[in-house]
Design a protein around this motif. Structure first.
Motif, PDB file in Angstrom:
ATOM      1  N   CYS A   1      -4.389   9.989  -1.736  1.00 49.77           N
ATOM      2  CA  CYS A   1      -4.646   8.802  -3.225  1.00 49.77           C
ATOM      3  C   CYS A   1      -3.781   7.543  -2.829  1.00 49.77           C
ATOM      4  CB  CYS A   1      -3.673   9.281  -4.924  1.00 49.77           C
ATOM      5  SG  CYS A   1      -3.999   7.701  -6.005  1.00 49.77           S
ATOM      6  N   PHE A   2      -4.483   6.713  -2.747  1.00 48.73           N
ATOM      7  CA  PHE A   2      -4.188   4.748  -1.857  1.00 48.73           C
ATOM      8  C   PHE A   2      -3.995   4.499  -3.283  1.00 48.73           C
ATOM      9  CE2 PHE A   2      -5.377   6.872   1.853  1.00 48.73           C
ATOM     10  CZ  PHE A   2      -5.114   6.485   2.705  1.00 48.73           C
ATOM     11  N   HIS A   3      -2.047   3.469  -3.016  1.00 52.69           N
ATOM     12  CA  HIS A   3      -2.212   2.427  -4.474  1.00 52.69           C
ATOM     13  C   HIS A   3      -2.071   1.563  -3.761  1.00 52.69           C
ATOM     14  CE1 HIS A   3      -0.560   0.996  -8.200  1.00 52.69           C
ATOM     15  NE2 HIS A   3      -1.438   1.601  -8.616  1.00 52.69           N
ATOM     16  N   ILE A   4      -2.560   0.226  -4.066  1.00 53.06           N
ATOM     17  CA  ILE A   4      -2.944  -1.114  -3.219  1.00 53.06           C
ATOM     18  C   ILE A   4      -2.262  -1.741  -4.547  1.00 53.06           C
ATOM     19  CG2 ILE A   4      -4.116  -3.177  -2.632  1.00 53.06           C
ATOM     20  CD1 ILE A   4      -5.045  -0.054  -0.694  1.00 53.06           C
ATOM     21  N   VAL A   5      -1.468  -2.602  -4.686  1.00 52.56           N
ATOM     22  CA  VAL A   5      -1.675  -3.630  -4.811  1.00 52.56           C
ATOM     23  C   VAL A   5      -1.154  -4.980  -4.119  1.00 52.56           C
ATOM     24  CG1 VAL A   5       0.294  -5.063  -6.937  1.00 52.56           C
ATOM     25  CG2 VAL A   5      -0.039  -2.757  -6.405  1.00 52.56           C
ATOM     26  N   LEU A   6      -2.392  -6.061  -4.640  1.00 53.59           N
ATOM     27  CA  LEU A   6      -2.456  -7.274  -4.045  1.00 53.59           C
ATOM     28  C   LEU A   6      -2.523  -8.510  -5.671  1.00 53.59           C
ATOM     29  CD1 LEU A   6      -6.347  -6.477  -2.620  1.00 53.59           C
ATOM     30  CD2 LEU A   6      -3.942  -6.819  -1.445  1.00 53.59           C
ATOM     31  N   PRO A   7      -1.195  -9.750  -4.964  1.00 52.23           N
ATOM     32  CA  PRO A   7      -1.441 -10.105  -6.478  1.00 52.23           C
ATOM     33  C   PRO A   7      -2.144 -11.405  -5.691  1.00 52.23           C
ATOM     34  CG  PRO A   7       0.172 -10.958  -3.557  1.00 52.23           C
ATOM     35  CD  PRO A   7      -0.879  -9.379  -3.600  1.00 52.23           C
ATOM     36  N   SER A   8      -2.384 -12.295  -6.728  1.00 53.19           N
ATOM     37  CA  SER A   8      -3.687 -13.588  -6.975  1.00 53.19           C
ATOM     38  C   SER A   8      -2.921 -14.628  -5.628  1.00 53.19           C
ATOM     39  CB  SER A   8      -3.510 -13.880  -7.840  1.00 53.19           C
ATOM     40  OG  SER A   8      -4.291 -14.976  -7.813  1.00 53.19           O
ATOM     41  N   LEU A   9      -3.673 -14.854  -4.654  1.00 52.12           N
ATOM     42  CA  LEU A   9      -4.189 -15.805  -4.312  1.00 52.12           C
ATOM     43  C   LEU A   9      -3.945 -17.452  -4.500  1.00 52.12           C
ATOM     44  CD1 LEU A   9      -5.663 -14.536  -0.818  1.00 52.12           C
ATOM     45  CD2 LEU A   9      -3.378 -14.200  -1.437  1.00 52.12           C
ATOM     46  N   ALA A  10      -3.949 -17.645  -5.873  1.00 53.69           N
ATOM     47  CA  ALA A  10      -3.725 -18.702  -6.455  1.00 53.69           C
ATOM     48  C   ALA A  10      -2.389 -18.781  -6.383  1.00 53.69           C
ATOM     49  CB  ALA A  10      -3.784 -18.947  -7.771  1.00 53.69           C
TER      50      ALA A  10
ATOM     51  N   ILE B   1       0.992  -0.913   0.036  1.00 48.46           N
ATOM     52  CA  ILE B   1       0.161  -0.338   0.261  1.00 48.46           C
ATOM     53  C   ILE B   1       0.838   1.382  -0.253  1.00 48.46           C
ATOM     54  CG2 ILE B   1      -0.576  -0.277   2.843  1.00 48.46           C
ATOM     55  CD1 ILE B   1      -2.919   1.560   2.624  1.00 48.46           C
ATOM     56  N   GLU B   2       0.762   2.488  -0.905  1.00 42.87           N
ATOM     57  CA  GLU B   2       1.040   3.648  -0.547  1.00 42.87           C
ATOM     58  C   GLU B   2       0.544   4.212  -0.496  1.00 42.87           C
ATOM     59  OE1 GLU B   2       3.327   3.765  -4.198  1.00 42.87           O
ATOM     60  OE2 GLU B   2       4.895   2.177  -4.254  1.00 42.87           O
ATOM     61  N   LEU B   3       1.001   5.649   0.049  1.00 45.27           N
ATOM     62  CA  LEU B   3      -0.253   6.799   0.389  1.00 45.27           C
ATOM     63  C   LEU B   3       0.545   8.083  -0.801  1.00 45.27           C
ATOM     64  CD1 LEU B   3      -2.348   8.945   1.387  1.00 45.27           C
ATOM     65  CD2 LEU B   3      -1.194   8.879   3.351  1.00 45.27           C
ATOM     66  N   GLN B   4      -0.443   8.792  -1.692  1.00 48.15           N
ATOM     67  CA  GLN B   4      -0.098   9.983  -1.785  1.00 48.15           C
ATOM     68  C   GLN B   4      -0.895  11.288  -1.657  1.00 48.15           C
ATOM     69  OE1 GLN B   4       0.040   9.439  -6.083  1.00 48.15           O
ATOM     70  NE2 GLN B   4       2.767   8.901  -6.094  1.00 48.15           N
ATOM     71  N   SER B   5      -0.591  11.985  -1.117  1.00 54.66           N
ATOM     72  CA  SER B   5      -0.624  12.954  -0.507  1.00 54.66           C
ATOM     73  C   SER B   5      -0.348  14.439   0.069  1.00 54.66           C
ATOM     74  CB  SER B   5      -2.039  12.402   0.602  1.00 54.66           C
ATOM     75  OG  SER B   5      -2.840  13.707   1.236  1.00 54.66           O
ATOM     76  N   ARG B   6      -0.705  15.500  -0.532  1.00 55.54           N
ATOM     77  CA  ARG B   6       0.166  16.817   0.763  1.00 55.54           C
ATOM     78  C   ARG B   6      -1.587  17.686   1.079  1.00 55.54           C
ATOM     79  NH1 ARG B   6       3.538  19.851  -3.453  1.00 55.54           N
ATOM     80  NH2 ARG B   6       5.200  18.235  -3.367  1.00 55.54           N
TER      81      ARG B   6
END
Lengths: 520, 166
Positions: A371-380, A360-365
């Motif tokens: 803006c929250f940016h999240i990357v979730l890998p496939s659990l497969a 998770i990343e947060l870009q904000s002022r």
């Protein structure tokens, strides 16, 4: 003073010098009185000791007080006596000078001052040391009291967490009923548009309620246990529609523009923990809507290269860069200062993302939105075999009718499971407690035992253990409202083959039953 | 007619407030600066005891000690009464006062004794409990005082004076 020492012999010159030296230091005053304290004779300077040279009676009076109650024919030494002028003197009564007595005063001021300075230091040190000891004892007492309070607080905190976990846990059983019956209604008679709309609203809000309960549970189990991942195939378009239905009216009420969309750029179906994914999105979007007063909130999902990318952007109050780390801490003051909320949501989001092996990343002022940016890998790729979830309910094929013994004390759940399992082609028997389950399963062993853990009296795990001990060889599926690894381990150790957590849907149940009764 | 005179000695550990009690009783003054006493200061005051008549108290303010050595014993000679002084904020000073009374008995068999527990103004920091004092009251008069405020000071000296006048 009464001891006599042998005096060494010195020359007359030395003795004279010593006598003169001592005389000058002691400035002796000798007063001779008759037996009635009348001054007869006087040698020395009475003024040096504060006596009036012209008032002999006053001096006699003062010295008389000093020897009150003492025999006047004896020799008495009184060192360091405070004189009327404040000086200190050694006072000696020299009795036996018939018919009266003599009083000799020797100046002791210098010696007095030295002793006083020495004793003052010693006494003050002793007093301070006493106070220090007392202060240390008080500090020890305070520390021990603090320790007791800390333990009480820890106990209260554990109780609070247990209460939250219990409440959240207790939500799961009624929600199972709600979801189940919604599914029944969905699959039964053709419905009008307004009924479909109402059912959708019910499902949406039940989901929301479930997310809230899950937030509480997540918070309660924060410290040690990691919760269990439940990977399923996720219909992202359906999820996005749900979220739009949930937040669009809320954003519209605040005059905000709300957009949400999904891009599916990978042919494989996403396998993720849908519940946690939903929790992440609900928390992030709810926060964005809450802290945005004008402008809009945009949510973009992209499924690409086996990973789900999520972006939640708002034009709200923003977060100063130096506070970016703090917003992910539970009960942080950043969110509290901004208005409402306990600052719990983002801490849960971060934990869920971590559990799902994502980032998770947060870009904000400040003042420029977030803006929250999240990357979730496939659990497969993380979990070998997803628990269930397909686009369509799998049909079970078998050469004979399989039997299921359902053990649950909740009549609503029993009815629901009866309906689903009958639809799936099973012959269903139902009992309400562990004792009856053991008896029934031994008398007529079912192909599958579907047992709830939380039963009145003996637990479902105990029933499973007893059945295995008595040789029951059928498949056992344990159903529980406790989604922890520990609970799963306990159930499997007792002898269960599968562990399902509530709320369950028919897809999950069908997959479990398929695994329980493989084709011949 | 000259009032009869009685010698009384102030006995107690250092820093319990003996000199301050005498200053309060004799001159109605108080100083919060601690200055240790070396040797002895002798003061006197005549008190009117009503029916018991007038009595001159010759008060010996003796340097504070936890034990009576030969020097202190010489100061005690001729005393009729003892004012034992303890500091309510230091429980150990109460034990010292009792010890000093027992030691003084070797030279003053029949001296009257009154126990003063001083520093009543610091009562919230007292280590000496009320039950301890209640127990001691069974054997001798016990008076709580504050040399700072003057509470109980006159009463303590008068109590001893009355016992000496009887």
């Amino acid at each position: 003073m009464s001891e006599r020492h042998e005096m060494p012999t010195f020359s007359a010159g030395v003795e004279h010098h010593v006598a003169q030296f001592l005389f000058e230091r002691a400035q002796p005053l000798l007063l001779q009185f008759d037996e009635n304290w009348q001054l007869v004779n006087l040698h020395g300077d009475p003024a040096r000791f504060g006596f009036d040279p012209d008032n002999a009676d006053a001096a006699a009076h003062q010295l008389r007080d000093l020897f009150l109650g003492m025999p006047l024919d004896a020799t008495i030494d009184l060192p360091f006596v405070h004189m009327p002028n404040g000086r200190s003197a050694h006072v000696h009564l020299l009795g036996g000078s018939e018919p009266g007595f003599q009083v000799l005063l020797l100046d002791a001021q210098g010696e007095h001052d030295r002793q006083q300075a020495q004793q003052q230091v010693g006494n003050e040190a002793a007093l301070i040391s006493g106070q220090k000891s007392k202060a240390i004892a008080q500090l020890r007492q305070i520390r021990s009291e603090l320790e007791r309070q800390r333990m009480r607080l820890a106990e209260a905190n554990a109780l609070k967490n247990a209460l939250i976990a219990t409440l959240s846990h207790d939500f799961r059983t009624p929600l199972t009923s709600i979801f189940g019956y919604l599914h029944l209604l969905d699959t039964q008679a053709p419905q009008s548009a307004s009924v479909r709309h109402a059912l959708r609203a019910l499902r949406r809000n039940s989901n929301y309620l479930f997310t809230l309960a899950e937030n509480l549970l997540e918070y309660a189990r924060a410290d040690t246990r990691s919760s269990m991942l439940e990977p399923v195939r996720v219909d992202l378009e359906y999820l996005v529609e749900d979220l739009e239905g949930m937040f669009q009216p809320l954003a519209a009420d605040q005059g905000l523009e709300f957009t949400i969309g999904v891009e599916l750029l990978d042919a494989k179906t996403p396998v993720l923990d849908e519940l946690r994914l939903r929790q992440i999105l609900v928390n992030l979007i709810a926060n964005a809507v809450r802290y945005t007063k004008k402008g809009g909130v945009g949510v973009a999902l992209r499924w690409q290269d086996g990973a789900l990318s999520i972006e939640v952007r708002d034009s709200g109050i923003g977060i100063a860069e130096e506070l970016h780390e703090q917003v992910f801490v539970a009960f942080n003051r950043v969110r509290q200062a901004a208005g409402s909320g306990a600052g719990l949501g983002l801490s849960i989001v971060k934990r869920l993302v971590t559990q799902m092996h994502g980032s998770i990343e947060l870009q904000s002022r400040l003042g420029e939105g977030s803006c929250f940016h999240i990357v979730l890998p496939s659990l497969a790729s993380v979990v070998a075999a997803p628990q269930g979830g397909t686009e369509e309910t799998p049909a079970l094929e078998s050469s004979r009718i399989r039997s299921v013994l359902v053990v649950d004390d909740d009549p609503d759940i029993c009815y629901l499971l009866d309906t689903w399992l009958s639809d799936l082609g099973f012959r269903v028997r139902i009992v309400g407690d562990a004792g009856a389950a053991v008896e029934s399963a031994l008398a007529d062993p079912p192909d599958v035992l579907l047992v709830d853990v939380e039963l009145p009296g003996l637990s479902g795990n105990t029933a499973v253990f007893r059945l295995r001990a008595k040789g029951y060889r059928g498949h056992i599926v344990t159903l529980s409202a406790t989604p922890t690894e520990e609970a799963r381990r306990v159930a499997l150790n007792a002898g269960a083959d599968q562990y399902l957590t509530k709320p369950i849907n028919i897809e999950v149940l069908a997959r479990a039953m398929q695994a329980a009764t493989p084709r011949p | 007619m000259t009032a009869p005179a009685r010698k009384i000695c102030m006995l107690g550990d250092f820093g319990v407030g003996k000199t301050s009690l005498v200053a309060r009783y004799m001159r109605n003054t108080f100083s919060d600066t601690y200055l240790t006493t070396v040797g002895v200061k002798v003061d006197s005051k005549e008190v009117d005891l009503g029916e018991l008549g007038m009595l001159k108290l010759v008060v010996w303010d003796i340097a504070g000690r936890s034990v009576l050595d030969a020097l202190n014993m010489s100061y005690l000679r001729g005393a009729s009464g003892l004012l034992l002084v303890a500091d309510g904020t230091r429980e150990a000073s109460l034990r010292t006062a009792i010890d000093l009374l027992l030691q003084s008995r070797s030279v003053l068999e029949d001296a009257e004794a009154v126990l003063i527990v001083n520093k009543l103004d610091l009562v919230e920091r007292w280590e000496v409990g009320p039950s301890t004092l209640a127990g001691l009251r069974q054997t001798m008069p016990v008076i709580e005082t504050s040399a700072l405020s003057g509470d109980g000071v006159e009463q303590a000296f008068l109590e001893l004076a009355k016992r000496l006048a009887r």
